[in-house]
Write a protein that holds these residues in place. Structure first.
Motif, PDB file in Angstrom:
ATOM      1  N   VAL A 145       0.836  -1.209   0.000  1.00 26.36           N
ATOM      2  CA  VAL A 145       0.000   0.000   0.000  1.00 26.36           C
ATOM      3  C   VAL A 145       0.866   1.252   0.000  1.00 26.36           C
ATOM      4  N   MET A 146       1.886   1.269   0.857  1.00 21.39           N
ATOM      5  CA  MET A 146       2.709   2.472   1.005  1.00 21.39           C
ATOM      6  C   MET A 146       3.501   2.788  -0.258  1.00 21.39           C
ATOM      7  N   TYR A 147       4.002   1.746  -0.932  1.00 19.11           N
ATOM      8  CA  TYR A 147       4.861   1.957  -2.104  1.00 19.11           C
ATOM      9  C   TYR A 147       4.400   1.051  -3.240  1.00 19.11           C
ATOM     10  N   PRO A 148       3.237   1.333  -3.813  1.00 18.68           N
ATOM     11  CA  PRO A 148       2.648   0.432  -4.807  1.00 18.68           C
ATOM     12  C   PRO A 148       3.398   0.383  -6.139  1.00 18.68           C
ATOM     13  N   HIS A 149       4.194   1.414  -6.436  1.00 15.22           N
ATOM     14  CA  HIS A 149       4.879   1.485  -7.730  1.00 15.22           C
ATOM     15  C   HIS A 149       6.395   1.487  -7.579  1.00 15.22           C
ATOM     16  N   HIS A 150       6.878   0.940  -6.465  1.00 10.62           N
ATOM     17  CA  HIS A 150       8.320   0.960  -6.195  1.00 10.62           C
ATOM     18  C   HIS A 150       8.740  -0.406  -5.658  1.00 10.62           C
ATOM     19  N   SER A 151       9.950  -0.826  -6.008  1.00  8.85           N
ATOM     20  CA  SER A 151      10.432  -2.150  -5.595  1.00  8.85           C
ATOM     21  C   SER A 151      10.550  -2.291  -4.087  1.00  8.85           C
ATOM     22  N   ILE A 152      10.666  -1.185  -3.354  1.00 10.26           N
ATOM     23  CA  ILE A 152      10.772  -1.271  -1.889  1.00 10.26           C
ATOM     24  C   ILE A 152       9.476  -1.795  -1.278  1.00 10.26           C
ATOM     25  N   GLY A 153       8.370  -1.677  -2.015  1.00  9.99           N
ATOM     26  CA  GLY A 153       7.095  -2.179  -1.520  1.00  9.99           C
ATOM     27  C   GLY A 153       6.817  -3.614  -1.903  1.00  9.99           C
ATOM     28  N   ALA A 154       7.660  -4.196  -2.743  1.00 13.09           N
ATOM     29  CA  ALA A 154       7.454  -5.575  -3.194  1.00 13.09           C
ATOM     30  C   ALA A 154       7.912  -6.554  -2.114  1.00 13.09           C
ATOM     31  N   PRO A 155       7.341  -7.758  -2.087  1.00 12.73           N
ATOM     32  CA  PRO A 155       7.721  -8.740  -1.057  1.00 12.73           C
ATOM     33  C   PRO A 155       9.137  -9.259  -1.243  1.00 12.73           C
ATOM     34  N   ILE A 156       9.884  -9.376  -0.159  1.00 16.75           N
ATOM     35  CA  ILE A 156      11.248  -9.883  -0.215  1.00 16.75           C
ATOM     36  C   ILE A 156      11.279 -11.317  -0.737  1.00 16.75           C
ATOM     37  N   LEU A 157      10.262 -12.109  -0.395  1.00 17.47           N
ATOM     38  CA  LEU A 157      10.235 -13.513  -0.796  1.00 17.47           C
ATOM     39  C   LEU A 157       9.914 -13.705  -2.272  1.00 17.47           C
ATOM     40  N   GLY A 158       9.407 -12.683  -2.935  1.00 15.79           N
ATOM     41  CA  GLY A 158       8.952 -12.841  -4.302  1.00 15.79           C
ATOM     42  C   GLY A 158       7.536 -13.394  -4.340  1.00 15.79           C
ATOM     43  N   THR A 159       7.117 -13.871  -5.494  1.00 16.20           N
ATOM     44  CA  THR A 159       5.763 -14.377  -5.661  1.00 16.20           C
ATOM     45  C   THR A 159       5.782 -15.686  -6.443  1.00 16.20           C
ATOM     46  N   ALA A 160       4.643 -16.347  -6.450  1.00 18.30           N
ATOM     47  CA  ALA A 160       4.520 -17.592  -7.224  1.00 18.30           C
ATOM     48  C   ALA A 160       4.702 -17.334  -8.713  1.00 18.30           C
ATOM     49  N   GLU A 161       4.466 -16.116  -9.158  1.00 16.80           N
ATOM     50  CA  GLU A 161       4.601 -15.773 -10.570  1.00 16.80           C
ATOM     51  C   GLU A 161       6.058 -15.526 -10.961  1.00 16.80           C
ATOM     52  N   THR A 162       6.856 -14.965 -10.044  1.00 14.06           N
ATOM     53  CA  THR A 162       8.243 -14.643 -10.401  1.00 14.06           C
ATOM     54  C   THR A 162       9.200 -15.809 -10.187  1.00 14.06           C
ATOM     55  N   LEU A 163       8.928 -16.692  -9.253  1.00 13.87           N
ATOM     56  CA  LEU A 163       9.856 -17.789  -8.935  1.00 13.87           C
ATOM     57  C   LEU A 163      10.238 -18.644 -10.146  1.00 13.87           C
ATOM     58  N   PRO A 164       9.308 -19.003 -11.031  1.00 11.29           N
ATOM     59  CA  PRO A 164       9.689 -19.840 -12.175  1.00 11.29           C
ATOM     60  C   PRO A 164      10.705 -19.197 -13.110  1.00 11.29           C
ATOM     61  N   ARG A 165      10.908 -17.891 -13.016  1.00 13.67           N
ATOM     62  CA  ARG A 165      11.830 -17.191 -13.903  1.00 13.67           C
ATOM     63  C   ARG A 165      13.282 -17.297 -13.455  1.00 13.67           C
ATOM     64  N   PHE A 166      13.518 -17.815 -12.254  1.00 15.93           N
ATOM     65  CA  PHE A 166      14.867 -17.816 -11.699  1.00 15.93           C
ATOM     66  C   PHE A 166      15.655 -19.024 -12.196  1.00 15.93           C
ATOM     67  N   THR A 167      16.320 -18.845 -13.299  1.00 12.52           N
ATOM     68  CA  THR A 167      17.176 -19.888 -13.861  1.00 12.52           C
ATOM     69  C   THR A 167      18.614 -19.689 -13.384  1.00 12.52           C
ATOM     70  N   ARG A 168      19.446 -20.667 -13.678  1.00 12.73           N
ATOM     71  CA  ARG A 168      20.871 -20.561 -13.322  1.00 12.73           C
ATOM     72  C   ARG A 168      21.498 -19.341 -13.981  1.00 12.73           C
ATOM     73  N   GLU A 169      21.105 -19.072 -15.221  1.00 12.85           N
ATOM     74  CA  GLU A 169      21.658 -17.928 -15.958  1.00 12.85           C
ATOM     75  C   GLU A 169      21.207 -16.602 -15.346  1.00 12.85           C
ATOM     76  N   LYS A 170      19.922 -16.516 -14.947  1.00 13.48           N
ATOM     77  CA  LYS A 170      19.404 -15.290 -14.334  1.00 13.48           C
ATOM     78  C   LYS A 170      20.086 -15.028 -12.995  1.00 13.48           C
ATOM     79  N   ILE A 171      20.297 -16.098 -12.225  1.00 15.48           N
ATOM     80  CA  ILE A 171      20.972 -15.962 -10.936  1.00 15.48           C
ATOM     81  C   ILE A 171      22.397 -15.461 -11.125  1.00 15.48           C
ATOM     82  N   ALA A 172      23.117 -16.056 -12.076  1.00 15.52           N
ATOM     83  CA  ALA A 172      24.506 -15.655 -12.339  1.00 15.52           C
ATOM     84  C   ALA A 172      24.576 -14.195 -12.775  1.00 15.52           C
TER      85      ALA A 172
END
Length: 407
Positions: A145-172
Motif C-alpha cells: 500500500v505504502m509503495y505500490p509502484h516501487h520495488s521497496i514495496g514488493a515482497p522480499i520472498l517474491g511471488t509464485a509468478e516470479t519464482l519460475p523465472r529464476f534460472t541458473r543464468e538469471k541468478i549468475a
C-alpha cells in the motif's frame, strides 16, 4: 575498538577484537536486496540466499550443515530490502573453519538446476507460510500500500509468478551485478586473531568483478488502503506513516518518539490499548530506516468486532499526542531505555558483528558507543515534539479480517 581494512579489490573487512569472549561471529554483508530487483526479478535476492546453502564443488548441502553441527556452531542468512547477510557464530578456535565454509559457499556454490527446481518449491512453501500467518501478512500488505509502484514495496520472498523465472543464468547475471568486492563487507567480532583477518583477506580480497554504480529512485509514500479476508481467529491492523532515512540527523529524536508511541510496555499505545481498555494483546510501533527514506508503522491485533474501535483509538491517541505534547519524564525514560538496549546489545558477539557490518555497508562509517550515547542524551522534548507532523497526515492502512466477520 572497531577496525576497518580495505583490500586491494575494494572489499572491506571490519573487525572488533573482544578478547574476554570465547566466541567469534562472522558475517558477509552484500549490498543487494529486494529493492534492487526489477518486477520480473522480484524475490531473486532471497532465492540466491537460499541457493548458497545448496552445495558447492567441495561440500554438499548436508556437509555444510554438518560442518557447523559437529563444532556446535550456527550458520544462517537473511535478506532485507537493501542488503543480504550470511553469518555464523562459533567458538573462537573454530573461527577459521567458519570463514572457510562461508567463503566456499560465497564463491563456489554450484547452482545446480535440479536444486534450483527443488528450492523453488521450498520458497513457495515459505511464501504460503507467511500468507497463512495473518500477523505477518498484514505488514506485507502494508508495504504494498505504502509503495505500490516501487520495488521497496514488493515482497522480499517474491511471488509464485516470479519464482519460475529464476534460472541458473538469471541468478549468475544478478550476482555479477551485485556480488562485487566494493558491494561487500566482511564483519567479524569476538576473540579474533591476526591470522583470522589474514585468512579473510586471502579468501575474499582478490576476487574481481565489474562494479556498476547503484542509482536509487526515492520511493513516494502513498496513503492507500488494503483490505483482505482470511480464515483467522483475530483481526489485524497496520497503519503506516513516512519516517526517516538512516542518515537523517533527527533519527535519534524519532527513535525516542517511536519508543514513546509503541516501542515499549510503558508506551502510550500499550498502556492505553492493552492495559486501560483491554482491546488488544499485541500492540506496538516500529520504525524502519533505509538509505534514503523510512517508515513508521503501528500494528494491533484484536477480535474482529473490535477492529473499528481499535483503529479509532489509535488515531485518537495520535491526535492527543500532537495536541497535548509529551511529558518531560516520559521522554527522559525513553532515552534511558534506548541507552540500556544499546548497551545490553554489547554482550553478544553476533550483535556487535551485525551492527558493525551494517554500519560499514550502509553508512561507510562507525559511531562509537559514547558518541551514540551523546546523541541520545542530546534529544530534547522540543525536538521530539517537532516530529509530530510525521504522524499527522493520512496513513496507509492494511487490514486483515476473517471471512465470517466481513460477510
Amino acid at each position: 575498538m572497531v577496525t576497518t581494512y580495505t583490500c586491494e579489490n575494494g572489499l572491506r573487512i571490519v573487525s572488533e577484537h573482544i578478547p574476554h569472549f570465547r566466541s567469534v561471529a562472522v558475517g558477509v554483508f552484500v549490498k543487494a536486496g529486494s529493492r534492487d530487483e526489477s518486477p520480473e526479478e522480484n524475490g531473486i535476492t532471497h532465492f540466491i540466499e537460499h541457493m548458497l546453502f545448496k552445495g558447492t564443488e567441495k561440500r554438499t548441502a548436508k556437509q555444510i550443515a554438518r560442518e557447523f553441527d559437529r563444532i556446535g556452531g550456527d550458520i544462517n542468512a537473511y535478506t532485507s530490502k537493501e542488503y543480504t547477510c550470511y553469518y555464523a557464530k562459533v567458538l573462537d578456535h573454530h573461527a577459521e573453519l567458519a570463514v572457510q565454509v562461508i567463503a566456499d559457499m560465497f564463491f563456489n556454490s554450484k547452482m545446480d538446476p535440479v536444486e534450483i527446481d527443488k528450492e523453488r518449491q521450498v520458497v513457495l512453501e515459505e511464501i504460503s507460510m507467511t500468507e497463512d500467518m495473518a500477523d505477518d501478512d498484514v505488514h506485507e500488505q502494508l508495504w504494498k500500500v505504502m509503495y505500490p509502484h516501487h520495488s521497496i514495496g514488493a515482497p522480499i520472498l517474491g511471488t509464485a509468478e516470479t519464482l519460475p523465472r529464476f534460472t541458473r543464468e538469471k541468478i549468475a547475471e544478478f550476482m555479477d551485478r551485485f556480488y562485487t568486492p566494493k558491494n561487500t563487507v566482511v564483519s567479524v567480532a569476538g576473540n579474533i586473531t591476526p591470522q583470522l583477518i589474514k585468512l579473510i583477506e586471502a579468501l575474499f580480497g582478490s576476487f574481481t568483478k565489474k562494479e556498476s554504480k547503484k542509482i536509487y529512485v526515492l520511493p513516494d509514500f502513498s496513503a492507500g488502503y488494503s483490505y483482505k479476508n482470511k480464515e483467522t481467529e483475530q483481526g489485524h491492523l497496520c497503519l503506516g506513516y513516512p519516517g526517516m532515512s538512516l542518515t537523517d540527523p533527527d533519527i535519534y529524536n524519532l527513535s525516542v518518539l517511536n519508543n514513546l508511541l509503541g516501542g515499549s510496555m510503558s508506551s502510550r499505545l500499550f498502556q492505553e490499548i492493552r492495559e486501560e481498555r483491554g482491546l488488544a494483546y499485541s500492540i506496538y510501533s516500529y520504525h524502519s530506516a533505509y538509505s534514503d527514506h523510512g517508515t513508521l508503522a503501528i500494528y494491533g491485533g484484536t477480535a474482529d468486532e473490535q477492529m473499528p474501535e481499535l483503529q479509532e483509538v489509535i488515531l485518537q491517541l495520535l491526535k492527543t499526542m500532537r495536541i497535548q505534547g509529551l511529558g518531560t519524564e516520559e521522554v527522559l525514560d525513553s532515552k534511558e531505555q534506548l541507552k540500556g538496549n544499546l548497551m545490553l546489545g554489547l554482550e553478544s558477539t553476533s550483535s556487535r558483528m551485525s551492527r558493525n557490518g551494517k554500519q560499514e555497508l550502509m553508512l561507510g562509517k562507525h559511531q562509537d558507543y559514547d558518541e551514540i550515547i551523546s546523541l541520545i542524551d542530546a534529544v530534547s522534548i522540543e525536538k521530539v515534539e517537532s516530529l509530530m507532523d510525521l504522524i499527522s497526515g493520512q496513513p496507509a492502512i492494511s487490514i486483515i479480517r476473517s471471512k465470517e466477520a466481513s460477510s
